[in-house]
Design a protein around this motif. Structure first.
Motif, PDB file in Angstrom:
ATOM      1  N   THR A  84      40.482  39.416  41.040  1.00  7.94           N
ATOM      2  CA  THR A  84      40.387  40.713  40.447  1.00  7.94           C
ATOM      3  C   THR A  84      39.247  40.951  39.620  1.00  7.94           C
ATOM      4  O   THR A  84      39.348  40.082  38.692  1.00  7.94           O
ATOM      5  N   ALA A  85      38.483  41.929  39.689  1.00  7.82           N
ATOM      6  CA  ALA A  85      37.402  42.047  38.844  1.00  7.82           C
ATOM      7  C   ALA A  85      38.068  42.473  37.691  1.00  7.82           C
ATOM      8  O   ALA A  85      38.814  43.728  37.512  1.00  7.82           O
ATOM      9  N   THR A  86      37.549  42.211  36.456  1.00  5.43           N
ATOM     10  CA  THR A  86      38.044  42.452  35.210  1.00  5.43           C
ATOM     11  C   THR A  86      37.167  43.546  34.554  1.00  5.43           C
ATOM     12  O   THR A  86      37.609  44.170  33.415  1.00  5.43           O
ATOM     13  N   ARG A  87      36.115  43.820  34.956  1.00  6.95           N
ATOM     14  CA  ARG A  87      35.044  44.499  34.345  1.00  6.95           C
ATOM     15  C   ARG A  87      34.072  44.858  35.407  1.00  6.95           C
ATOM     16  O   ARG A  87      33.796  44.353  36.326  1.00  6.95           O
ATOM     17  N   GLU A  88      33.027  46.072  35.312  1.00  5.30           N
ATOM     18  CA  GLU A  88      32.129  46.397  35.831  1.00  5.30           C
ATOM     19  C   GLU A  88      30.951  45.422  35.690  1.00  5.30           C
ATOM     20  O   GLU A  88      30.615  45.104  34.501  1.00  5.30           O
ATOM     21  N   GLY A  89      30.354  45.066  36.680  1.00  6.71           N
ATOM     22  CA  GLY A  89      28.900  44.345  36.294  1.00  6.71           C
ATOM     23  C   GLY A  89      28.359  43.850  37.898  1.00  6.71           C
ATOM     24  O   GLY A  89      28.615  44.121  38.919  1.00  6.71           O
ATOM     25  N   ILE A  90      27.246  42.916  37.580  1.00  4.33           N
ATOM     26  CA  ILE A  90      26.611  42.382  38.870  1.00  4.33           C
ATOM     27  C   ILE A  90      27.041  41.042  38.860  1.00  4.33           C
ATOM     28  O   ILE A  90      26.640  40.247  38.131  1.00  4.33           O
ATOM     29  N   ALA A  91      27.892  40.777  40.003  1.00  2.00           N
ATOM     30  CA  ALA A  91      28.389  39.598  40.274  1.00  2.00           C
ATOM     31  C   ALA A  91      27.050  38.565  40.870  1.00  2.00           C
ATOM     32  O   ALA A  91      26.615  38.984  42.092  1.00  2.00           O
ATOM     33  N   ASN A  92      26.683  37.447  40.154  1.00  2.00           N
ATOM     34  CA  ASN A  92      25.596  36.683  41.146  1.00  2.00           C
ATOM     35  C   ASN A  92      25.761  35.160  40.804  1.00  2.00           C
ATOM     36  O   ASN A  92      25.178  34.453  41.330  1.00  2.00           O
ATOM     37  N   ALA A  93      26.939  34.741  40.438  1.00  2.00           N
ATOM     38  CA  ALA A  93      27.205  33.137  40.376  1.00  2.00           C
ATOM     39  C   ALA A  93      28.584  32.938  40.541  1.00  2.00           C
ATOM     40  O   ALA A  93      29.431  33.836  39.888  1.00  2.00           O
ATOM     41  N   VAL A  94      29.020  31.868  40.833  1.00  2.00           N
ATOM     42  CA  VAL A  94      30.351  31.329  40.625  1.00  2.00           C
ATOM     43  C   VAL A  94      30.466  29.957  39.793  1.00  2.00           C
ATOM     44  O   VAL A  94      29.527  29.181  40.201  1.00  2.00           O
ATOM     45  N   VAL A  95      31.114  30.194  38.555  1.00  2.00           N
ATOM     46  CA  VAL A  95      31.178  28.773  37.821  1.00  2.00           C
ATOM     47  C   VAL A  95      32.228  28.212  38.172  1.00  2.00           C
ATOM     48  O   VAL A  95      33.556  28.964  38.375  1.00  2.00           O
TER      49      VAL A  95
END
Length: 683
Positions: free
Chosen positions: A595-606
């Protein structure tokens, strides 16, 4: 390095040589690729200066002023320590300031980088004002018939970004000498105009950073023999702000070079400092000299010191530590080794012989933080004490023999440590002898995957009862723990043998990582923004491993967490032998939801992992977590710093708070990977 100039290197043209070239054999092609990969392909630190906005502003302002005062041809000498950024800064500053047209010539002898630079020039719409010349300052000659300011004319402005980097300043100053001899007009200006090499004496303890500080007693064992892999006077490139250190002397200027044609031509060696004097400011131990450059850019100074995030400093260790007292003066002899950097030794001690400086390159530097990680060591020591009394132990990937000695100290009946690197195996024998374990622990040189039980030489040809290893990279599987343990359990150990570590779990988090002056190789083309498009031409230069994942200390990198951490894959290294997870070819794929916890641009998985070394009453509690900030949230008792976090960049996707994100995850025997992050939205 070429010894003869080809036709396109000795003339004022950037056209490729069209002559028909003979076909090369496979061996020649492979050799060229290997040499490129070893000496030319940029590494993560080469990308950091691209996104240093403060540095860009200084360069643009200085170029604007100097080109206004010296209209004409501009030349930029390539820098081995970074990807070319100054040519773009210079050409765009000239264009944006509406200065009289000046052609920016870029001397870039590394042809793959020259090709990528042409793409960047095109992406920035600078084709009309920038020309790439696949040559060097020592080879290229301007065209005496060219009109002033035209392509191929003599330089009225020379830009030398290589002097900013302490690791490349020697080569860059030689380029300046060559340029003054062959390229510049008599009244040409050079940027930077003056370079100062700054120095400070520091004490650097053993630590979990990749730095070759002297190793001593670790977990009660003398590992001094491991210092053979430091070399006599090791020189490391580090970002000093990331390294544990204490300044023990005042900061001083080692040498200063005024970059004018007359000054440069008159000096035989531009790095001509013979002796360095430092005044101690505290009582302590002087172990190394930290060095960087300060470059004067007209009215401003570009410092490569500790505050410059995009630059590393040089850490030059002394042959032996020196005790200093506050107020005392230390005098050091200075020498410049083109292959390593500036080296220092006390003036009253004879310089080390060449043989003493020879270092085996077969042992990678990450061994230093690994053996110095007290948390990792104590967790392993505790698990070994609980499991090995009276048992036969095989230690795979034994390194210095540290874990094997822990097993012997705990009361194991027999211990064999297996090490595939010959130099490390020899070092382990020396370490064992110095700790009185030479008759207790046997060293077998080779890969455990090639061994049969007889090679272990246990009493009565018995097999191991404990399989002990620590063959884990930042992404967990990269050193081959799955095939290594699977082979050992089937071929070298008794049925039901205990495995340490017994289990691991990979955890992940979806994040946004912006462009920044860090050693991060974020793909630019997929960014979908102006800053990304600007440097997209360099995507082809990314190191191959970055296509999988890159290692970072996430607490040093600007990022925004877009989900909570979530479990990805669990690994039971001690699973039943008939379970698929115990095979050397173990693979899985899955789609995870977060679940996304905030708005933004997802560009990586750590991602990172937790380890359970021994099975206990509550297997949900792991022994150690490789991401210290997440240890509690991942249910781990301890954390470790000898591992970094792993980052895999993915295609950018916009997410909103509360949305469900799907993440595709997979693993093979030696790699965990992520892809296809998507936001599930109701129609």
């Amino acid at each position: 390095r070429r010894t003869m100039a080809s036709s396109d290197e000795s003339s004022s043209s950037d056209d490729e040589n069209e002559a028909v070239k003979p076909k090369r054999g496979l061996r020649s092609v492979l050799l060229q690729y290997m040499l490129y990969d070893a000496f030319v392909r940029p590494q993560p630190w080469h990308f950091a200066p691209l996104y240093d906005t403060d540095r860009e502003k200084v360069w643009r302002d200085a170029v604007r002023s100097v080109c206004d005062a010296h209209p004409g041809a501009v030349y930029v000498v390539s820098c081995a320590g970074e990807l070319p950024s100054v040519p773009i800064f210079a050409a765009s500053a000239i264009r944006d300031s509406a200065l009289s047209p000046s052609v920016v010539h870029v001397l870039e002898p590394r042809r793959p980088i020259a090709s990528a630079l042409r793409s960047v020039i095109g992406d920035n719409e600078l084709e009309a004002s920038v020309r790439v010349i696949p040559s060097s300052a020592s080879v290229f000659r301007p065209n005496p018939k060219a009109a002033e300011g035209a392509f191929g004319s003599a330089a009225r402005v020379l830009l030398v970004p290589g002097v900013e980097d302490i690791s490349t300043i020697g080569r860059a100053l030689e380029d300046v000498k060559d340029a003054c001899e062959h390229l510049l007009t008599s009244d040409a200006a050079i940027l930077p105009s003056r370079v100062s090499i700054r120095a400070v004496g520091v004490s650097v303890p053993a630590q979990t950073e990749v730095v070759r500080a002297r190793v001593g007693v670790v977990s009660g064992f003398d590992l001094g023999a491991f210092n053979r892999f430091r070399g006599g006077s090791p020189v490391d490139l580090v970002r000093l702000r990331d390294v544990k250190h204490t300044a023990v002397t005042d900061e001083t200027e080692l040498t200063r070079v005024l970059l004018t044609s007359s000054e440069v031509r008159d000096k035989e060696c531009l790095l001509d400092a013979v002796e360095l004097e430092l005044r101690a400011t505290v009582d302590g131990e002087l172990t190394a000299i930290a060095l960087w450059t300060d470059c004067e850019m007209l009215d401003e100074t570009l410092s490569g010191g500790i505050e410059r995030k995009s630059r590393r400093q040089m850490l030059s260790f002394l042959p032996s530590p020196l005790s200093v007292s506050s107020g005392s003066v230390v005098k050091l002899r200075v020498s410049h080794d083109p292959s390593s950097g500036l080296e220092f030794s006390p003036v009253d001690v004879s310089p080390a012989s060449a043989d003493a400086k020879t270092v085996s390159m077969s042992v990678e530097r990450w061994h230093f933080p690994m053996v110095n990680d007290e948390r990792r060591n104590s967790v392993y020591d505790r698990a070994i004490r609980d499991a090995t009394i009276g048992r036969r132990v095989i230690d795979i990937g034994g390194g210095t023999g540290l874990l094997a000695m822990m097993a012997a100290r705990a009361g194991a009946a027999e211990v064999v440590t297996v090490e595939r690197v010959a130099d490390m195996a020899e070092c382990a024998r020396e370490v064992l002898a110095s700790n009185s374990f030479a008759d207790t622990v046997r060293v077998v040189h080779g890969s455990s995957l090639d061994l049969e039980p007889e090679a272990l030489n246990f009493k009565d040809n018995a097999k191991a009862e404990i399989v002990l290893s620590e063959v884990l990279d930042d992404g967990l599987l990269g050193e081959g723990v799955i095939p290594t343990v699977a082979h050992a359990r089937r071929n070298l150990a008794v049925p039901g043998a205990r495995v340490i570590p017994a289990a691991a779990k990979v955890w992940a988090q979806v994040v946004h990582i912006p462009f920044q002056p860090e050693p991060l190789v974020r793909p630019a083309a997929a960014a979908g923004d102006v800053e990304g498009a600007r440097w997209a031409g360099y995507d082809t230069m990314r190191p191959p491993q970055v296509k999988n994942y890159t290692s970072v200390r996430l607490d040093r990198v600007a990022h925004v967490a877009l989900t909570e951490p979530f479990p990805v894959f669990g690994f039971d290294f001690d699973a039943d032998l008939d379970d698929p997870s115990s095979t050397a070819e173990y693979c899985r794929e899955t789609v995870l939801n977060a679940t996304a916890t905030r708005e933004g641009i997802a560009n990586a998985v750590v991602f990172w992992f937790t380890l359970t070394l021994n099975r206990g009453e509550d297997d949900a509690i792991a022994d150690i977590c490789t991401y210290p900030a997440m240890a509690e949230r991942c249910g781990a008792k301890e954390s470790s710093r000898c591992w970094n976090e792993a980052v895999q960049f993915v295609e950018s996707v916009a997410v909103r708070s509360g949305e469900t994100l799907s993440v595709k995850a997979a693993h093979g025997p030696t790699r965990v990977s992520f892809s296809d992050v998507r936001a599930r939205r109701e129609e």
